[in-house]
Write a protein that holds these residues in place. Sequence first.
Motif, PDB file in Angstrom:
ATOM      1  N   PRO A   1     -32.536  30.509  28.654  1.00  0.00           N
ATOM      2  CA  PRO A   1     -31.582  30.042  27.626  1.00  0.00           C
ATOM      3  C   PRO A   1     -30.547  31.115  27.259  1.00  0.00           C
TER       4      PRO A   1
ATOM      5  N   ASP B   1     -27.927  29.993  24.751  1.00  0.00           N
ATOM      6  CA  ASP B   1     -28.435  29.938  23.379  1.00  0.00           C
ATOM      7  C   ASP B   1     -28.491  31.337  22.762  1.00  0.00           C
ATOM      8  N   TRP B   2     -28.887  32.322  23.575  1.00  0.00           N
ATOM      9  CA  TRP B   2     -28.936  33.696  23.059  1.00  0.00           C
ATOM     10  C   TRP B   2     -27.540  34.192  22.679  1.00  0.00           C
TER      11      TRP B   2
ATOM     12  N   ALA C   1     -24.977  32.306  21.841  1.00  0.00           N
ATOM     13  CA  ALA C   1     -24.555  31.563  20.653  1.00  0.00           C
ATOM     14  C   ALA C   1     -25.190  32.150  19.393  1.00  0.00           C
ATOM     15  N   ASP C   2     -26.461  32.477  19.466  1.00  0.00           N
ATOM     16  CA  ASP C   2     -27.130  33.092  18.315  1.00  0.00           C
ATOM     17  C   ASP C   2     -26.511  34.452  17.990  1.00  0.00           C
TER      18      ASP C   2
END
Length: 301
Positions: free
Chosen positions: A7, A10-11, A13-14
């Motif tokens: 992911p 996702d990382w 985006a975080d």
Amino acid sequence: MDDFRIPLGDWVADGLNWFKATFDGFLDVVTLVIKFLVEGLADGLTSVPFPVLIIVFGLIGWLLRSWQLAVGTVITMLLVVGMGQWENAMLTLALVLIAALIAIVVAIPLGIAAARSDTFSAILKPVLDFMQTMPAFVYLIPAVIFFSIGFVPGVFATVLFSVAPGVRFTELGIRGVDSETVEAGYAFGAAPGKILRGIQLPLAMPTIMAGINQVIMLALSMAVVAGMAGANGLGKEVVAAISTLNIAQGVEAGLSVVILAVFLDRVTAALGNPGDYKHSLLGGIRRRRDARRTGALARAA
């Protein structure tokens, strides 16, 4: 294999969300400064009557390159006015100039550092490769997350997209300076900083200016893409034309971009090699000065 997934998106985006939440105050300051610079320059350009500004652009072309460029600049800029795109062109020019200035301020020190350190250069090269090969539209995502919509995300995305050639050409120019010339400077006791300012940068200037030329060209291409982030100007006109399939609007806005690009390309290319353009005003002044100097030496002899 269907269950195997990293992911990474996702990382990232975080990480972007964390950065925005942590440095929200800093981002607000950056937004105010960039907005002030771009809107101030845009207001200045649009407040000047277009005939005056066109004459100024023509004189710049004649001063640095040739009277042919001056005539071509006047004719093409009048075409922009006739197509009703003058104000949008000046908004785009303001965005490009501010973004290119920021990119140059970042790129030249990085290029100098890379030229003086092989380790730093090795670290920087994959980063620059990543920045140059990443699709331009992707830069709009963090730009809008950090700065909402308007001029500021356009400038941010443009700087990220256009800074790489400035770094590469600066490093290339400084590394291309003859080593014997540099060693002669050290032999005379010059400090590294003085050698950089007095020997390496002047000799590398044509290459550095070629990099600046590429920065401006990439900034102009990205300024159009930045219209998707709400940046006013020709980019927004192109986006509107695409969304409505308005061929006339798209052609007029696109042609205006081409006219700006040609003018900026010719002017910045002339700055890098002023001696190559003998029909410029500066070239004429230089020839008369050399003739007077030669005459004075002949009379003294």
